[in-house]
Design an enzyme around this catalytic site. Structure first.
Site, PDB file in Angstrom:
ATOM      1  N   ASP A  74      -0.115   5.095   0.736  1.00  0.00           N
ATOM      2  CA  ASP A  74      -0.398   6.104   1.763  1.00  0.00           C
ATOM      3  C   ASP A  74      -0.401   5.464   3.155  1.00  0.00           C
ATOM      4  OD1 ASP A  74      -0.983   8.395   0.022  1.00  0.00           O
ATOM      5  OD2 ASP A  74      -2.748   7.260  -0.597  1.00  0.00           O
TER       6      ASP A  74
ATOM      7  N   ASP B  48       0.878  -1.155   0.000  1.00  0.00           N
ATOM      8  CA  ASP B  48       0.000   0.000   0.000  1.00  0.00           C
ATOM      9  C   ASP B  48       0.934   1.228   0.000  1.00  0.00           C
ATOM     10  OD1 ASP B  48      -2.342   1.611   0.438  1.00  0.00           O
ATOM     11  OD2 ASP B  48      -1.664   1.806   2.517  1.00  0.00           O
TER      12      ASP B  48
HETATM   13  C1  BG6 Z   1      -5.771   5.762  -0.149  1.00  0.00           C
HETATM   14  C2  BG6 Z   1      -5.855   6.574   1.115  1.00  0.00           C
HETATM   15  O1  BG6 Z   1      -4.466   5.311  -0.349  1.00  0.00           O
HETATM   16  O2  BG6 Z   1      -6.161   6.544  -1.271  1.00  0.00           O
HETATM   17  C3  BG6 Z   1      -7.264   7.124   1.268  1.00  0.00           C
HETATM   18  O3  BG6 Z   1      -5.549   5.754   2.233  1.00  0.00           O
HETATM   19  C4  BG6 Z   1      -7.648   7.935   0.033  1.00  0.00           C
HETATM   20  O4  BG6 Z   1      -7.337   7.926   2.434  1.00  0.00           O
HETATM   21  C5  BG6 Z   1      -7.500   7.052  -1.205  1.00  0.00           C
HETATM   22  O5  BG6 Z   1      -8.980   8.406   0.136  1.00  0.00           O
HETATM   23  C6  BG6 Z   1      -7.809   7.803  -2.496  1.00  0.00           C
HETATM   24  O6  BG6 Z   1      -6.835   8.784  -2.705  1.00  0.00           O
HETATM   25  P1  BG6 Z   1      -6.837   9.849  -3.873  1.00  0.00           P
HETATM   26  O7  BG6 Z   1      -5.412  10.312  -3.914  1.00  0.00           O
HETATM   27  O8  BG6 Z   1      -7.244   9.141  -5.132  1.00  0.00           O
HETATM   28  O9  BG6 Z   1      -7.791  10.925  -3.491  1.00  0.00           O
HETATM   29 MG    MG Z   2      -2.767   3.136   3.533  1.00  0.00          MG
END
Ligand code: BG6
Ligand code: MG
Length: 213
Positions: free
Chosen positions: A11, A9
């Site tokens: 984030d 993963d």
């Molecule tokens: C995930 C995060 O990796 O990505 C979430 O943990 C986030 O919090 C999701 O909502 C979508 O992210 P993005 O960058 O497409 O808005």
């Molecule tokens: Mg994550």
């Protein structure tokens, strides 16, 4: 070796973008009169942007928001978030993370990203991390986000590996569920997984203990 590939993963595992997500959502929530806390933000880990907004709107008490207006809000949130991402540099990835990724590769593992984020490519580029991975599966390539297994199955498919040969590294409950639904074992980093993960680690380098002993 028990596994051939590791799917990470992004984030909350490789980079700490949670605070930027929080600040961007907070700005929007304030405008809509929604009380949005860091604890609420934890529920958004691994969840798509659209579903995250639906969770935030659980506390909304104003007039109904038409779909096109919701889209505008989502774009607005992403613009604020991207501005923060624009400030990221290679220093936003710790030496521990870089060295561990290198060590895993040297040990013969193939590495991929499995992230719900549509900003994955931008984050990897900002942090100069793109070359650390063989394949990337992200939010731009899926129709269902975690806890659905789609993004991890896609990563395994890109790698050309069987799901049972892949190990997932996650910081989110939804991600642990997604890994298991994909038929993959999962490592929880931090408090994720509520005891459901196959391995639990508190620091990233512990992956080397699990995988390179
Ligand atoms: C995930 C995060 O990796 O990505 C979430 O943990 C986030 O919090 C999701 O909502 C979508 O992210 P993005 O960058 O497409 O808005
Ligand atoms: Mg994550």
């Amino acid at each position: 070796m028990q596994y051939k590939a590791i799917i990470f993963d992004l984030d909350g595992v490789l980079v700490f973008t949670d605070k930027y997500h929080y600040l961007a959502w907070k700005k929007l929530a304030d405008r809509l009169g929604i009380d949005f806390t860091e604890k609420d933000n934890d529920r958004l880990r691994g969840v798509s942007r659209e579903e995250s907004f639906d969770i935030i709107l659980e506390k909304y008490q104003g007039d109904p928001i038409p779909e096109d207006k919701k889209k505008e809000y989502l774009e607005e949130k992403n613009d604020i978030y991207r501005e923060s991402l624009g400030e990221m540099t290679k220093d936003d990835v710790t030496d521990e993370v870089r060295k561990t990724l290198l060590g895993l590769r040297e040990a013969g593992y193939r590495l991929a990203i499995g992230s719900s984020s549509k900003n994955t490519a931008y984050i990897l580029e900002r942090c100069e991390l793109t070359d650390a991975f063989d394949k990337v599966a992200d939010g731009t390539m899926i129709t269902r986000s975690k806890p659905d297994p789609e993004v991890f199955l896609k990563a395994a498919q890109f790698l050309g590996e069987n799901p049972s040969d892949c190990l997932v590294v996650e910081d989110a409950d939804a991600g642990i569920t997604a890994a298991h639904a994909a038929g993959m074992d999962a490592v929880a980093i931090g408090a994720a997984g509520s005891g459901r993960a196959d391995y639990n680690i508190s620091s990233f380098k512990e992956l080397l203990d699990i995988l390179c002993e």
